[in-house]
Scaffold this active site. Structure first.
Site, PDB file in Angstrom:
ATOM      1  N   HIS A 144       0.844  -1.194   0.000  1.00 14.86           N
ATOM      2  CA  HIS A 144       0.000   0.000   0.000  1.00 14.86           C
ATOM      3  C   HIS A 144       0.874   1.237   0.000  1.00 14.86           C
ATOM      4  CE1 HIS A 144      -3.165   2.779   1.218  1.00 14.86           C
ATOM      5  NE2 HIS A 144      -3.978   1.871   0.739  1.00 14.86           N
ATOM      6  N   ASP A 177      -7.931  -5.350  -0.324  1.00 14.87           N
ATOM      7  CA  ASP A 177      -8.404  -6.184  -1.432  1.00 14.87           C
ATOM      8  C   ASP A 177      -8.071  -7.655  -1.278  1.00 14.87           C
ATOM      9  OD1 ASP A 177      -9.617  -4.210  -3.008  1.00 14.87           O
ATOM     10  OD2 ASP A 177      -7.657  -3.456  -3.580  1.00 14.87           O
TER      11      ASP A 177
END
Ligand code: COA
Length: 471
Positions: A344, A400
C-alpha cells in the site's frame, strides 16, 4: 444495534483489540495539524507525500495502521454502526439521531429506483462491457435522471455549482464580447453562494442520489450481464441486503447482510487515494458531481487500485492449492512481480481493513468448500509474503486481499467486486468533494520539462522513418 449478529460484532471487536495491542493510538503530529499555506513537504513520484488540502473527514495513519472517519475509529464504526449511519457521518460530520437516520434512509429509498437509467443502460452491450465501465456509464446517465439544477426547487438558486452543467451556469459578457461563466469573475459572491448552498444542503441532494443510485445500478448491471432483467428492491432489506439481493437474486441471510454492511463501511473513505483525488480534481473545475463520481469509478477500476480484489481471486485460483504457494511465490519473486492484494502507498503496517476482512473471510467460508479452499491458499500466501516482505519492505495484506473471498462466499461473481467497492466509496468521494468545494481551488500541479529546446522544424517531405528515442 446488530442484536441478530453478535458473532460478527465479536469478530470485529477482537480485531480491534488485536490492533490496539499491536499498534499505538498516537497520531502523526506532522499529518494532523492545520495547514499554513504555502506548505513545505517532500514529494515523491506519483505525488507521494504531497499535501493537497485540509480535511476533517478521514485520517489514515499508515505507519500505525489506523483508519479514522470523522474522529471515530473504523473498528467501532464496523462493530456498532450501519453503512447508512457512516455515510451520514462522512457527509455531515456527526452521527445521525434516530429521526435524522430515518429521514436519510427514506431519501435513499426514494432515490434508489433509477428506472430511467437502467432502461437507458439496456441500450448498451452491458454483457460485453467491463462492469466498471458499465457503472461509469450508468453514473453519467443518471445525470439525466435528476440533478439539483433540474429540480424546480433550485431553479432560482445560482449557487448550483456542483451539479450544474455548462449551459446552466449564468453567463455574463466581457467587454470583448466573449461569454464567460459568472463564477470566473465574482469569486467572493460565489463563495458566499456556495456557503449558502451548503447551508441548505441543496448540493447534497445529488450526492444522496448518487449514493442510492450507484448501488441500484450495480444490482442492475449484475443482472444485465447475465441476460436478466434488473430486480426490484426488497422493502424488507436494508441498503447492504438489497445490494446482495439485486446482484444475486438471492435473499441474503442476516449474517450475509451484516457482513456486506461491514464491507461497505470499511471501503467508504480512505484519504486522498487515486480515485478520490480523481473525483476531487474533476469537481475542482466546477464540473458536475455525477462526472466527478464517474471519474472516481474510472480510477478505481485499475488493478493497482480497486481492481485488485478481482485479480486476487484469479491469482488464488491460479495457485490452486496450499502446497503450491511456496513455489508459486518464489517464481513471482524471481520475476519481481507484484502480488495482488499486498502493499500500500500509505500503510507500512497491517491494513486495519484487512484485520477485519481476514477473520470475516474465515467465518464466511467455514461451511463453503470452494471458498474455504481459496481462504486456505490465501492464509498460506499471507504467511509467505509477510515472512519474506513484511519486515524488509513493509508489505502486508491490503483491503483487497480478503474482500473477494468474502464476496465469493456470498455467491457474488468476481466482476462485481470492484463495483461494490465503488458503491461504498461514493460516500467518501461525495463527502470530500463537498468539503473541498467550500474552499475550492482548481487542482493544477506542474510537470518538470526535461525535453529538448531549439529543435529545427523539418518539413514532412524531408522526414525519414527514424525511431523516436526518449518518448
Ligand atoms: N508484491 C510484492 N512487492 C511489492 C508489492 C506487492 N504487492 N507492492 C509493493 N512491492 C514492493 C515493490 O516491488 C517495491 O520494491 P523495490 O523497492 O524493490 O522496487 C516496493 O515494494 C515499493 O513498491 P511501489 O510499487 O513503489 O509502491 P507504491 O506505493 O507505488 O505502490 C501499490 C502501492 C498498492 C500500487 C503496490 O503495493 C501494488 O501494486 N500492490 C498490488 C496491487 C494491489 O493490491 N492494489 C490494491 C491497493 S489497496
Amino acid at each position: 444495534m446488530h442484536e441478530n449478529t453478535p458473532e460478527i460484532t465479536e469478530i470485529i471487536l477482537k480485531a480491534r483489540d488485536k490492533a490496539i495491542k499491536e499498534t499505538s493510538r498516537e497520531a502523526e503530529p506532522e499529518m494532523t495539524r492545520p495547514i499554513n499555506w504555502p506548505v513545505d513537504c517532500i514529494v515523491g513520484p506519483g505525488l507521494e507525500g504531497a499535501i493537497a488540502c485540509e480535511t476533517r473527514i478521514g485520517y489514515v495513519n499508515g505507519s500505525k495502521g489506523w483508519l479514522i472517519y470523522r474522529g471515530y475509529n473504523i473498528f467501532d464504526l464496523c462493530a456498532y454502526a450501519t453503512f447508512e449511519e457512516v455515510s451520514y457521518l462522512l457527509m455531515y460530520g456527526y452521527l445521525p439521531s434516530k429521526t435524522q437516520l430515518a429521514a436519510f434512509k427514506k431519501k435513499l429509498i426514494e432515490y434508489r429506483t433509477a428506472h430511467q437509467t437502467k432502461r437507458l443502460l439496456m441500450g448498451f452491450p452491458i454483457e460485453k462491457m467491463k462492469s466498471m465501465a458499465a457503472l461509469r456509464l450508468g453514473t453519467n446517465l443518471m445525470r439525466q435522471e435528476f440533478t439539483d439544477v433540474d429540480s424546480e426547487k433550485y431553479l432560482d438558486n445560482v449557487a448550483r455549482i456542483i451539479a450544474a452543467d455548462e449551459d446552466s451556469i449564468p453567463m455574463e459578457t466581457t467587454p470583448m464580447g466573449e461569454e464567460h461563466a459568472i463564477y470566473e469573475f465574482k469569486r467572493k459572491q460565489r463563495e458566499a453562494m456556495i456557503k449558502e448552498d451548503l447551508k441548505h444542503a441543496t448540493g447534497f441532494e445529488s450526492c444522496f442520489h448518487l449514493l442510492a443510485g450507484v448501488a441500484s445500478l450495480t444490482g442492475g448491471i449484475a443482472c444485465l450481464r447475465k441476460g436478466r432483467m434488473p430486480i426490484e428492491h426488497d422493502p424488507e432489506l436494508g441498503f447492504a441486503g438489497n445490494l446482495i439481493y439485486t446482484m444475486t437474486g438471492k435473499k441474503p441471510t442476516a449474517i450475509e447482510e451484516r457482513i456486506m454492511d461491514v464491507c461497505l463501511i470499511l471501503h467508504a473513505d480512505h484519504g486522498m487515494n487515486a480515485s478520490t483525488f480523481a473525483a476531487m480534481v474533476v469537481a475542482s473545475t466546477l464540473s458536475d458531481v455525477y462526472l466527478s463520481v464517474g471519474s472516481g469509478i474510472a480510477a478505481l477500476q485499475g488493478s493497482l487500485h480497486g481492481g485488485a480484489n478481482e485479480r486476487v481471486i484469479k491469482m488464488l485460483k491460479e495457485i490452486g492449492s496450499e502446497e503450491n504457494v511456496p513455489a508459486w511465490f518464489a517464481k513471482k519473486r524471481m520475476k519481481k512481480e507484484k502480488i495482488m492484494g499486498f502493499g500500500h502507498r500509505v500503510y507500512k503496517s497491517y491494513d486495519p481493513r484487512a484485520r477485519v476482512l481476514g477473520p470475516l473471510a474465515r467465518y464466511m467460508t467455514r461451511e463453503n468448500k470452494a471458498s474455504k479452499h481459496l481462504y486456505k491458499i490465501a492464509r498460506r500466501l499471507e504467511k509467505e509474503v509477510i515472512n519474506t516482505l513484511g519486515a524488509q519492505k513493509k508489505i502486508f495484506p491490503n483491503v483487497d486481499f480478503y474482500s473477494g473471498i468474502v464476496y465469493s462466499s456470498m455467491g457474488i461473481p468476481s466482476d462485481m467486486f470492484t463495483p461494490i467497492f465503488a458503491v461504498s466509496r461514493v460516500a467518501g468521494w461525495t463527502s470530500r468533494v463537498q468539503e473541498y468545494l467550500r474552499n475550492n481551488r482548481i487542482f493544477r500541479p506542474r510537470a518538470m520539462y526535461v525535453g529538448p529546446f531549439d529543435k529545427e522544424f523539418v518539413p514532412l517531405e524531408n522526414r525519414g522513418n527514424k525511431k523516436q528515442s526518449n518518448i
